[in-house]
Design an enzyme around this catalytic site. Sequence first.
Site, PDB file in Angstrom:
ATOM      1  N   GLU A 178       0.819  -1.217   0.000  1.00  0.00           N
ATOM      2  CA  GLU A 178       0.000   0.000   0.000  1.00  0.00           C
ATOM      3  C   GLU A 178       0.854   1.269   0.000  1.00  0.00           C
ATOM      4  O   GLU A 178       1.281   1.737   1.063  1.00  0.00           O
ATOM      5  CB  GLU A 178      -0.933   0.028   1.217  1.00  0.00           C
ATOM      6  CG  GLU A 178      -1.797   1.305   1.248  1.00  0.00           C
ATOM      7  CD  GLU A 178      -2.732   1.409   2.450  1.00  0.00           C
ATOM      8  OE1 GLU A 178      -2.653   0.562   3.351  1.00  0.00           O
ATOM      9  OE2 GLU A 178      -3.529   2.351   2.477  1.00  0.00           O
ATOM     10  N   LYS A 220      -2.400  -1.955  -3.328  1.00  0.00           N
ATOM     11  CA  LYS A 220      -3.458  -1.106  -2.750  1.00  0.00           C
ATOM     12  C   LYS A 220      -3.049   0.350  -2.916  1.00  0.00           C
ATOM     13  O   LYS A 220      -2.415   0.944  -2.035  1.00  0.00           O
ATOM     14  CB  LYS A 220      -3.662  -1.466  -1.275  1.00  0.00           C
ATOM     15  CG  LYS A 220      -4.620  -0.538  -0.540  1.00  0.00           C
ATOM     16  CD  LYS A 220      -5.043  -1.121   0.793  1.00  0.00           C
ATOM     17  CE  LYS A 220      -5.906  -0.127   1.556  1.00  0.00           C
ATOM     18  NZ  LYS A 220      -6.555  -0.704   2.728  1.00  0.00           N
TER      19      LYS A 220
HETATM   20  P1  13P Z   1      -9.356   4.145   3.876  1.00  0.00           P
HETATM   21  O1  13P Z   1     -10.130   3.422   2.800  1.00  0.00           O
HETATM   22  O2  13P Z   1     -10.198   4.727   4.964  1.00  0.00           O
HETATM   23  O3  13P Z   1      -8.331   5.085   3.303  1.00  0.00           O
HETATM   24  O4  13P Z   1      -8.541   3.027   4.657  1.00  0.00           O
HETATM   25  C1  13P Z   1      -7.820   2.130   3.944  1.00  0.00           C
HETATM   26  C2  13P Z   1      -6.567   1.826   4.653  1.00  0.00           C
HETATM   27  O5  13P Z   1      -6.325   0.693   4.989  1.00  0.00           O
HETATM   28  C3  13P Z   1      -5.623   2.926   4.886  1.00  0.00           C
HETATM   29  O6  13P Z   1      -4.423   2.401   5.359  1.00  0.00           O
END
Ligand code: 13P
Length: 340
Positions: A178, A220
């Site tokens: 991510e 992500k």
């Molecule tokens: P959000 O969809 O609220 O951004 O959260 C996703 C997430 O895991 C952020 O680290």
Amino acid sequence: MSSSAELQKTIEDMIDAERGILAADESTGTMTKRLAAVGVDSTEENRRWYRTMLLSTPDVGKYISGVIFYEETLGQKDDNGTPLAELAASQGIVPGIKVDKGKGELPGAPGDMITYGLDGLAERLDGYKAQGARFAKWREVYPITDHNPTALGLTANAEMLARYAAVCQAAGIVPIVEPEVLIDGNHSMERAAEVNEQVWHAVFHALHQHGVVLEHMILKPSMVTPGKDRGPAAPEEVAEMTLRILRRTVPAAVPSINFLSGGQTPEQATANLNALNQLRDRAPWQLSMSYGRALQEHAMQAWGGDPANREKAQQAFFKRARLNSLARQGQYQAQQEQAA
Ligand code: 13P
């Protein structure tokens, strides 16, 4: 099972054409903020009750294929004594775990951030696996300014994600990678596109250097949007720009891209995911979600800390999950917001 077969099985259990991932891995600090916004005390019991409520929503496994837990939740049980990871699995939802330990400033690169938690990660993963986790998540954070991210920030953050992903795969745990480019600020859509392109390019370069198997990971990312201060762009524009940049930087071997919602409203996040899937002929990967706020916001409001609102909160969560499943298939229409 060999580690490779184990990773492949987890990927297959997490990815299909209709479902997405629930990010319920808010750290205690973040959860305390979210709960305060709806007037609820952030006690361990409230956090346990709330997350149990989400996961026991009847049939929600039709729309949700995976859930990301925070460490505390992985050790918690529902009212019947069933571990929450088992409760998720009983709904067909693969349990996973956020393994980074939060972020701080990156020395030498003013304005950039870096995430902690690599030391001892292999041992921690063994423990999480014993508790039922089959995948993990690690988040690096990139603020956009005129000067950020710096070249050092791009390289250092990519290196962390790649090292984390390699450790996970060696342990038979699917890594969610991510790189969150923040929505905060007044930057243009073009500037967001430029930054995301640099970030994704650096991340896949590092993943390659560290020998990460692309078939056994999930990306992500943020969607390419203008800074929050400018207000949202049309979903078609977000989808067009996001796909254009993803196609330049993300190899087709990656099975699925599960976007974060990153401060978009629940309705915007659904509309954007829908627009992306309407263009999916141009995408070699699945285009899905790994939403936190966008899946939970309405449910948390409906609950408001009162156990009597359990069913209302579950209905609100189920609705968001269902609409995002439609969006994930390019079949969402704004009028569907009106129905229960
Ligand atoms: P959000 O969809 O609220 O951004 O959260 C996703 C997430 O895991 C952020 O680290």
